[in-house]
Design a protein around this motif. Sequence first.
Motif, short mmCIF file in Angstrom:
data_model
loop_
_atom_site.label_atom_id
_atom_site.label_comp_id
_atom_site.label_asym_id
_atom_site.label_seq_id
_atom_site.Cartn_x
_atom_site.Cartn_y
_atom_site.Cartn_z
N TYR A 1 -3.12 -5.04 9.62
CA TYR A 1 -2.74 -4.19 8.47
C TYR A 1 -3.18 -4.78 7.14
O TYR A 1 -3.83 -4.11 6.33
N ALA A 2 -2.84 -6.06 6.91
CA ALA A 2 -3.16 -6.68 5.61
C ALA A 2 -4.67 -6.71 5.36
O ALA A 2 -5.13 -6.57 4.22
N LEU A 3 -5.42 -6.83 6.44
CA LEU A 3 -6.88 -6.88 6.32
C LEU A 3 -7.45 -5.48 6.05
O LEU A 3 -8.27 -5.28 5.15
N VAL B 1 -2.06 2.72 10.41
CA VAL B 1 -2.50 1.33 10.53
C VAL B 1 -1.28 0.40 10.60
O VAL B 1 -1.23 -0.52 11.42
N ALA B 2 -0.26 0.66 9.77
CA ALA B 2 0.92 -0.21 9.73
C ALA B 2 1.64 -0.25 11.07
O ALA B 2 2.13 -1.29 11.49
N ILE B 3 1.70 0.89 11.74
CA ILE B 3 2.50 0.97 12.98
C ILE B 3 1.66 0.64 14.21
O ILE B 3 2.10 -0.08 15.09
N CYS B 4 0.42 1.13 14.24
CA CYS B 4 -0.39 0.95 15.45
C CYS B 4 -1.25 -0.32 15.43
O CYS B 4 -1.66 -0.80 16.48
N ASN B 5 -1.53 -0.86 14.23
CA ASN B 5 -2.32 -2.10 14.13
C ASN B 5 -1.66 -3.10 13.17
O ASN B 5 -2.30 -3.54 12.21
N PRO C 1 0.81 -1.23 0.00
CA PRO C 1 0.00 0.00 0.00
C PRO C 1 0.84 1.27 0.00
O PRO C 1 0.58 2.20 -0.76
N MET C 2 1.89 1.33 0.84
CA MET C 2 2.69 2.55 0.94
C MET C 2 3.25 2.96 -0.42
O MET C 2 3.18 4.13 -0.81
N TYR C 3 3.79 1.97 -1.15
CA TYR C 3 4.42 2.30 -2.44
C TYR C 3 3.38 2.49 -3.54
O TYR C 3 3.62 3.22 -4.49
N PHE C 4 2.22 1.86 -3.39
CA PHE C 4 1.13 2.11 -4.34
C PHE C 4 0.73 3.60 -4.26
O PHE C 4 0.58 4.27 -5.28
N MET D 1 -5.82 -2.60 5.04
CA MET D 1 -5.33 -1.99 3.80
C MET D 1 -5.27 -3.03 2.68
O MET D 1 -4.22 -3.23 2.06
N SER D 2 -6.40 -3.67 2.41
CA SER D 2 -6.43 -4.66 1.33
C SER D 2 -6.27 -3.94 -0.01
O SER D 2 -6.53 -2.73 -0.10
N PRO D 3 -5.86 -4.68 -1.06
CA PRO D 3 -5.72 -4.03 -2.38
C PRO D 3 -6.98 -3.27 -2.79
O PRO D 3 -6.90 -2.18 -3.36
N ARG D 4 -8.15 -3.85 -2.48
CA ARG D 4 -9.41 -3.19 -2.86
C ARG D 4 -9.56 -1.85 -2.13
O ARG D 4 -9.93 -0.83 -2.73
N THR D 5 -9.26 -1.86 -0.81
CA THR D 5 -9.35 -0.62 -0.03
C THR D 5 -8.39 0.44 -0.57
O THR D 5 -8.76 1.60 -0.71
N CYS D 6 -7.17 0.01 -0.88
CA CYS D 6 -6.17 0.95 -1.40
C CYS D 6 -6.64 1.59 -2.71
O CYS D 6 -6.51 2.80 -2.91
#
Length: 310
Positions: free
Chosen positions: A132-134, A124-128, A58-61, A136-141
């Motif tokens: 994270y994978a759930l 989300v990446a740092i606190c949860n 997600p970050m690089y997307f 920030m799914s590709p669809r959410t991104c």
Amino acid sequence: AAMLNQTEVGEFVLLGLTYTQGLQHFLFLSFLLLYLTSLLGNGVIMSTVVAEPRLHTPMYFFLANVSCLDIFYSTVTVPKMLTGFLYGHQPISFGGCLAQLHFFHFLGSTGAVLLATMAYDRYVAICNPLRYALVMSPRTCLLLALASWFTGLAHATMHSVMTSQLTFCGHNHIQHFFCDIKPLLNLACGSTSLNLTLLNVVTTSIVLGPFTLIVLSYFHIISFILQKVRSREGRWKPFSTCASHLTIVALLYIPVLCNYIPPSSGSSSQRDVQVSLMYSAVTPALNPLVYSLRNQEVRVALRRLVERTL
């Protein structure tokens, strides 16, 4: 009483940075270099993110979205400005002027929303991290990115439609190097109060809304790191991924806040021009440098890409 000889203006003249006679060639070369750096740097980041499977996160997307945006963003204003340095005052048609205004605000406000999305991603990446994978799914991104672009488009369309309704008569010299809203409102005949209100209310909220989200995300991130993470190395890692994002936020927001936050009285000043220069020419050139220098993953991916192509 009707105004006599009210000829409607068919085109405008961009005065550009005319107060710098004698510096023209130096400025031309400097901004040409910045523009090429922006095209090259952002192009390299985009192709690296696309080509390198490890960067399909997600970050690089979102970073690739910002890089794509920066290429167009600098293209909206810089080429016209460069021809201004070489040939002096630049005529621009009414349609061209509206197009420039539209794309400048479309890309600028999309950029602000994308930066807020990136801040949420870091939060989300740092606190949860486990969710994270759930979350920030590709669809959410994809949906978040589309929402960012759509918000920018809606904001810009409102301004370009509102500006196209104004009448311009007589004076057609724009004290700027591109068609921005404030300099155009100065030239309009008739009332511009609705336009100014929209500029103050809507544009300020497009600027401050994402900014507030960014501040909140980082407030949570920092308090989480200070409370939960005990080791020094453990603290340093999340801070270093956030550092590049925060640098870019600062590069965009410091000039923008200077430019839009004092409510627009309608007069556009020298300062507006200098501040716009900063975020339309300088920031897009610095973004890829910030990311590639600060970020080990990007550097490794770049090296691999170079080795593969050679």
